[in-house]
Design an enzyme around this catalytic site. Structure first.
Site, short mmCIF file in Angstrom:
data_model
loop_
_atom_site.label_atom_id
_atom_site.label_comp_id
_atom_site.label_asym_id
_atom_site.label_seq_id
_atom_site.Cartn_x
_atom_site.Cartn_y
_atom_site.Cartn_z
N THR A 306 -23.49 -92.65 17.01
CA THR A 306 -22.53 -92.89 15.97
C THR A 306 -23.33 -92.72 14.66
OG1 THR A 306 -22.99 -95.38 15.98
CG2 THR A 306 -21.18 -94.46 17.42
N ASP A 307 -22.62 -92.88 13.44
CA ASP A 307 -23.12 -93.51 12.15
C ASP A 307 -23.16 -94.99 12.42
OD1 ASP A 307 -24.23 -93.35 9.67
OD2 ASP A 307 -22.81 -91.79 9.15
N TYR A 308 -23.76 -95.61 11.29
CA TYR A 308 -24.21 -97.14 11.18
C TYR A 308 -22.88 -97.80 11.36
CZ TYR A 308 -26.94 -100.58 8.94
OH TYR A 308 -27.60 -101.91 8.64
#
Length: 768
Positions: A306-308
């Site tokens: 995932t992104d952050y």
């Protein structure tokens, strides 16, 4: 990666030669077996020994240890946001973390790796990741700038050097390349990608993956690439970061997915989810994107991160009632690794116990991650990337700095030149004026990884002073400010005007502060920020020649400058060696060859504006620019200030009429288009020859032009060269009315020229 804090209990406060044309990948039209990756880096080749090793290892793992492999947290070395999990070192010892980001240098990564392989039960090595976007220590031009070079070899070399430096400092993995097609310059992240075009973006995506990963992942100068942001993040509404995306499936397939497919086919090891939703479902919970498309249709075998904190953010989206449900939706959709959110770490075991997540899905994610660690050679030697001697010998190597200088000058685009450039040796004094004239921090732009912002970058002033011929004085006055709050102020004007009046030439170094572009840096105006425009207008009154050197990460609206200054050079944020590279161009030591990878609007009111737009039922007739009841503006032409593919040179190039090998082709038959390009000027120079095609009638409306090929060639003054492109019906394919992928018989126009707005045309037909 983002810097998006969340007030959550689990987080506590604290990322060349190309010829011919693209055969667009059949994104969803063919079965998975026919659209599997081409395995260009070799990592997907079957490895029975690896399979046995991982199967034996996973048989020994507890559920908690498996979930640990799915968890990626930041270290306390550096952070892309204010959130950091306390006690992460104890989490490593307990096998609750499988990967770390924001940890680099050989010594530091060795210390963290020791915790994993010497103080845990199963001794599984950590994977270290970082945002190596356009350089690690040696910083190259921002990605949009590199795209302006249209030089695939140079772009691949840039990524290759970035990987070598990053790997020498203990890193295994970069969160790059960003391959989002971006057509709204208000969005700050246009700076991180390759611009607006599907074909160019796809070719650059391939080049960057090859550069980062090389041909052997076990080589200690390669790192895993992460293709981001999957998918359609570049279509964020209103150009506002993290915002909703609402596009048709046809637009998704034809515009936003092809660069991702190209990167997957080039062998990209990992994919990153995006923050936006698609069709009402956040990307980190979107089974259609992550499983139906990426794995089932494209055959992707790497892992998805995932992104952050984007799993956590599905609660704010209104898609998940709580973090536990968000984790279930993400893992079941196809997300293998949770970045920074600790959602899997804290909730996934309970979800398995409740039967909401099948342990087989967790096993598949763990296997994909362990395979990458194995292919990197970490199970053979977990410290192989943490070699201080190699680190010292690698970072800031002289040849790396030379390459950064070369890529920077290739990236620059000459937008206007009324004879002011190259700078004449006879000029006795040059005034460098503007907030970007002597600012080291601004030279390397956003996402500059471990680049030194304070001492390493060469400023424009330093570069010009180092290059100036003997006796020529190059002096500096800041004059203006790029701070938004300084609009209307005149502090510094008097000093700058006084310097300009006693100088022969003015070099105005203007643009945006480095953090005004990139992530979380959206704008509603594309004008020069602060009081730069006001100073530029005052400088014009001196009557001295003005050369505007722009440094920015997006197209700026500079119509006034285009009308009033003598020359304009778009230098982007050119990197560590940027000052020398700009001086190379200004003094004529390098003949500019860059072409725009993104359209420059006249003003923000034209946005979005791009070269491959659709026609309208009431198109404007150029011969009647003031006609009523046609698609136009009352106060501004429809045309951009500078079109896609545009860029000037210190020499001139002429094109012969385009000739075709035939005027009619059947499916599978090749069509060759040929032009002769001549350097008709007085200097050697490079030209980017561009091929565009228009499908006149389709079962759905088609763009007014589409880039289908380009070649960058060096021509000596007076030299001519025949340039050929070959097309087949596969290059004319698109998502048809019935949502199948393919071409359609009909009439086409083909054009070859120096930009999307110029060239010689010819007609051809595709028959059944």
């Amino acid at each position: 990666m983002p810097s998006m804090p969340r007030n959550l209990t689990h987080l506590t406060l604290a990322t060349l030669l190309l010829s011919g044309a693209l055969s667009p990948a059949p994104l969803l039209a063919k079965p998975a077996a026919e659209s599997a990756p081409v395995d260009s880096t070799g990592w997907e080749k079957p490895d029975p020994k690896m399979d046995r090793f991982i199967a034996d290892l996973m048989a020994k793992m507890t559920l908690e240890e498996k979930i640990g492999q799915l968890s990626l947290l930041t270290s306390d070395w550096d952070s892309t946001g204010p959130t950091m999990r306390k006690g992460y070192q104890e989490d490593i010892r307990k096998g609750r973390i499988g990967s770390i980001f924001n940890a680099f240098t050989a010594r530091y990564t060795r210390d963290l790796q020791r915790l994993a392989v010497e103080e845990t039960r199963l001794k599984i090595p950590l994977l270290f990741g970082y945002d190596v976007v356009h350089g690690h220590r040696t910083i190259f031009p921002i990605s949009l700038g590199e795209a302006a070079s249209w030089d695939l070899n140079a772009i691949e070399k840039s990524a290759r050097i970035s990987a070598a430096e990053a790997a020498a400092e203990g890193l295994h993995w970069t969160f790059a390349p960003m391959v989002d097609i971006a057509r709204d310059p208000r969005w700050g992240r246009v700076s991180e990608g390759a611009g607006e075009d599907v074909y160019l973006g796809s070719r650059i995506a391939e080049a960057r993956v090859r550069g980062f990963q090389g041909s052997d992942l076990k080589a200690t100068d390669t790192i895993l690439a992460t293709v981001k942001h999957f998918a359609a993040y570049g279509a964020a509404q209103a150009g506002r970061d993290y915002n909703t995306v609402d596009i048709s499936e046809r637009t998704l397939r034809d515009i936003y997915l092809p660069p991702f497919k190209a990167a997957a086919d080039a062998g990209a090891a990992t994919f990153m989810t995006s923050f936006n939703e698609y069709d009402g479902i956040p990307a980190s919970g979107n089974h259609y994107l992550l499983t139906d498309v990426l794995r089932d249709k494209w055959g992707f075998k790497g892992f998805v991160v995932t992104d952050y904190t984007s799993i956590n953010e599905m609660v704010a989206h209104g898609y998940s009632k709580d973090l536990k449900q968000a984790g279930e939706q993400a893992i079941n959709a196809g997300v293998d690794m949770d970045m920074q959110g600790a959602v899997y770490m804290e909730n996934l075991a309970k979800s398995v116990a409740e039967g909401k997540v099948d342990v087989a899905r967790i096993d598949a994610a763990v296997k994909a991650i362990l395979e990458m660690k194995y292919r990197l050679g970490l199970f053979d030697d977990p410290y192989r990337y943490s070699d201080e001697a190699r680190e010292k010998a690698t970072v800031y190597r002289a040849d790396f700095l030379d390459a950064a200088r070369d890529v920077a000058r290739k990236s620059m685009v000459l937008l206007k030149n009324d004879g002011a450039l190259p700078l004449a040796a006879s000029a006795k004094s040059i005034a460098v004026i503007g907030p970007l004239g002597d600012s080291k921090a601004d030279m390397i732009g956003s996402w500059a990884a471990a680049g030194d912002r304070k001492t390493r970058p060469v400023t424009l002033l330093e570069g010009m002073q180092a290059r100036a011929p003997k006796g020529q004085i190059v002096a500096y006055a800041k004059g203006a400010s790029y701070a938004f709050e300084d609009s209307g102020k005149t502090d510094g004007f008097a000093e700058a005007i006084a310097l300009a009046q006693k100088s022969d030439v003015i070099v105005a170094a203007m643009g945006e502060r480095w953090d005004m572009t990139g992530e979380a840096a959206s704008r509603t105006s594309l004008d020069l920020p602060g009081n730069q425009q006001a100073l530029l207008e005052e400088l014009k009154k001196t009557g001295k020649p003005i050369i505007l050197v722009l440094m920015s990460g997006r197209p700026n609206s500079i119509e006034w400058a285009n009308d009033h200054v003598d020359a304009i050079l778009e230098a982007w944020y050119p990197g560590t060696m940027g000052g020398h590279a700009i001086a190379d161009v200004l003094y004529g030591d390098y003949n500019p060859s860059g072409k725009l990878p993104i359209t420059f609007p006249r003003n923000v009111g034209q946005v979005p504006i791009f070269h491959d737009m659709k026609n309208t039922g009431r198109p404007i007739d150029p011969a009647q620019p003031n006609a009523k009841y046609v698609s136009r503006y009352l106060n501004t032409p429809n045309t951009p200030l500078y079109p896609f593919g545009y860029g000037l040179s210190y020499t001139s190039f002429t094109y012969s009429p385009v000739t075709l090998s035939k005027t009619s082709i059947r499916p599978g038959e090749p069509l060759t288009a040929t032009v002769t390009v001549t350097n008709s000027g007085a200097r050697d120079g490079e030209e980017v020859v561009q091929l565009y095609v228009r499908d006149l009638v389709g079962s759905v409306t088609r763009p007014v032009k589409e880039l289908k090929g380009f070649q960058k060639l060096m021509l000596k003054k007076g030299e001519s060269r025949r340039v050929s492109f070959t097309l087949t019906d596969a290059d004319l394919a698109f998502t048809r009315a019935d949502m199948s992928w393919g071409s359609e018989p009909g009439q086409f126009k083909l054009r070859v020229g120096p930009s999307s707005a110029e060239g010689s045309e010819a007609d051809f037909e595709l028959t059944k």
